[in-house]
Every structure is written in structure tokens, then in C-alpha cells.
Design a protein around this motif. Sequence first.
Motif, short mmCIF file in Angstrom:
data_model
loop_
_atom_site.label_atom_id
_atom_site.label_comp_id
_atom_site.label_asym_id
_atom_site.label_seq_id
_atom_site.Cartn_x
_atom_site.Cartn_y
_atom_site.Cartn_z
N ILE A 110 0.85 -1.19 0.00
CA ILE A 110 0.00 0.00 0.00
C ILE A 110 0.88 1.24 0.00
N SER A 111 0.66 2.10 -0.98
CA SER A 111 1.47 3.31 -1.11
C SER A 111 1.30 4.23 0.10
N GLY A 112 2.22 5.16 0.23
CA GLY A 112 2.15 6.12 1.32
C GLY A 112 0.83 6.88 1.33
N HIS A 113 0.16 6.89 2.47
CA HIS A 113 -1.12 7.59 2.62
C HIS A 113 -0.95 8.85 3.45
N LEU A 114 -1.73 9.83 3.09
CA LEU A 114 -1.65 11.14 3.72
C LEU A 114 -2.68 11.26 4.84
N PRO A 115 -2.47 12.20 5.77
CA PRO A 115 -3.47 12.43 6.83
C PRO A 115 -4.61 13.33 6.35
N VAL A 116 -5.46 12.73 5.51
CA VAL A 116 -6.60 13.46 4.95
C VAL A 116 -7.80 13.29 5.89
N LYS A 117 -8.37 14.39 6.32
CA LYS A 117 -9.53 14.35 7.21
C LYS A 117 -10.80 14.12 6.41
N ALA A 118 -11.89 13.86 7.11
CA ALA A 118 -13.16 13.54 6.45
C ALA A 118 -13.65 14.66 5.53
N ASP A 119 -13.30 15.90 5.87
CA ASP A 119 -13.73 17.03 5.03
C ASP A 119 -12.78 17.30 3.88
N GLY A 120 -11.77 16.45 3.71
CA GLY A 120 -10.85 16.58 2.61
C GLY A 120 -9.62 17.42 2.89
N SER A 121 -9.56 18.03 4.06
CA SER A 121 -8.42 18.87 4.40
C SER A 121 -7.25 18.00 4.89
N LEU A 122 -6.04 18.54 4.74
CA LEU A 122 -4.83 17.85 5.16
C LEU A 122 -4.36 18.36 6.51
N MET A 123 -3.81 17.44 7.30
CA MET A 123 -3.16 17.85 8.53
C MET A 123 -1.70 18.13 8.21
N THR A 124 -1.29 19.35 8.39
CA THR A 124 0.02 19.78 7.94
C THR A 124 0.85 20.35 9.09
N GLY A 125 2.13 20.56 8.78
CA GLY A 125 3.03 21.20 9.73
C GLY A 125 4.00 20.23 10.37
N ARG A 126 5.16 20.77 10.71
CA ARG A 126 6.23 20.00 11.36
C ARG A 126 5.89 19.77 12.83
N ILE A 127 6.25 18.60 13.33
CA ILE A 127 6.06 18.29 14.74
C ILE A 127 7.34 18.68 15.50
N GLY A 128 7.18 19.42 16.58
CA GLY A 128 8.36 19.83 17.33
C GLY A 128 8.00 20.33 18.72
N PRO A 129 8.90 20.18 19.68
CA PRO A 129 8.63 20.59 21.07
C PRO A 129 8.88 22.09 21.29
N ASN A 130 8.31 22.60 22.36
CA ASN A 130 8.60 23.96 22.83
C ASN A 130 8.41 25.01 21.74
N GLY A 131 7.29 24.91 21.05
CA GLY A 131 6.97 25.92 20.06
C GLY A 131 7.70 25.78 18.74
N GLU A 132 8.47 24.72 18.56
CA GLU A 132 9.19 24.52 17.30
C GLU A 132 8.27 24.01 16.18
N GLY A 133 7.09 23.59 16.54
CA GLY A 133 6.16 23.08 15.53
C GLY A 133 4.87 22.61 16.19
N GLN A 134 4.16 21.77 15.47
CA GLN A 134 2.91 21.22 15.98
C GLN A 134 3.18 20.27 17.15
N SER A 135 2.13 20.03 17.93
CA SER A 135 2.28 19.20 19.13
C SER A 135 2.32 17.72 18.80
N LEU A 136 2.76 16.93 19.78
CA LEU A 136 2.74 15.47 19.66
C LEU A 136 1.32 14.99 19.42
#
Length: 206
Positions: free
Chosen positions: A84-110
Motif C-alpha cells: 500500500i502506497s504512502g497515505h496522507l493524513p486526509v480528514k473527512a472534510d478533505g483537508s490535510l493535517m500539515t506542519g512540522r512536529i516539534g517541542p517547545n513551540g518549534e512546531g505542531q504538538s505530539l
Amino acid sequence: LRDDNQPRRAKKQSDQLLRHCSMFSTQFLSLSKSIGRTTSAKSLRRFVHVEKRLEELGIDLPPAPGPKANYNIVCHASGNMMYISGHLPVKADGSLMTGRIGPNGEGQSLEHGYEAARHAGLNIVSTLKSQLGDLDKVKQVVKVFGIVQSSDSFKEQHRVMDGCSDLIMEVFEKPVGYHARSAIGTSTLPLDISVEVEAIVELREE
């Protein structure tokens, strides 16, 4: 000497053979119908069972995604394996969950990453259902591989990928859903998605 009873004996033997053939055909037809009913019932039970589990979990599958470039969403290989090819985090409304994950304000939360991985998993399950028609055709989820867009200081990619693994275990349970897994971090992903997940699945014999 001529045996006047020979024609009568031959006709009697022929009649007996016809009766035996007729009885065999009737028994074979009855057995075939019984096997067909059993197979159909088993298939129906499997399908209803999975659908009921999804309903009980309150899981609504998103529309099955298509490829975003020049590749196939799945590939069948020998030995009933499906890649199965790489799948994206597409929500039910078709929007993507985006952004880098990082601690202490460096990005999105865990938590954001965990949710993104779960949505990627939902899209994988949706693809399986679209391709197979019946999720009980999955014999084993063999391997899940996750890529997390994260900062250099973020070291918990494995916890992000729990979002996908937890979802797979909820849907397929042990032992079918209990899979091998790898998780890595990267500085960027296509479309700025937070997570991308691919999988290898073994299918049941038809």
C-alpha cells in the motif's frame, strides 16, 4: 446354447446403473448447494462482523483516496501480498493535517502528530475496503512504515506513529492487526503533511 434371459438381465443392470447415477447426481447437487450456502453464510458473517465493529467503535471511514502523482495506490504481489502506497493524513472534510512536529513551540504538538497518523491509518483502511470489498479478506497487517515531519530536536516519532498503530489494532484486533513497524523523522514531506504512512498486508486465499 442361447440364453433367453440375457436381454432381460442386461436391461435390469442398465436400469440399476441409471438409478445409481440419478441418486449420485441428486446427492452431489444437494452437497454443492449446502457448500454454497455455508460459504455464502461465512462470507456474510465476516462482512457483517467487521462492519459492526467499525460501527461499535464509531469509526466513519473517509472516501478512499487516489494517488497524488504517477503511481498506483496499491500493488498486488505474489503470495497474496498487497503493498500500500504512502497515505496522507486526509480528514473527512478533505483537508490535510500539515506542519512540522516539534517541542517547545518549534512546531505542531505530539497530539497533532498522533491525530495525523490516525487519519493516515483511516485512509489506509478505507483503501483496503475499496480494493477488497470485505476487510475480513485481510489475513495479516504485516508491516507499517511511518514518516513524521519533525524538527531535529523532536525524538518521539514512535509515539506519533502510535496514532496509526492504535487505529489498526482497533479495527483488526489481534492477531490480524498486530504488525511490525518502523518510524522515522524527516525535515519535510510533500504538501507539508505532518505524517505519511505506508503498509504491507497479506490477504486470505480466495
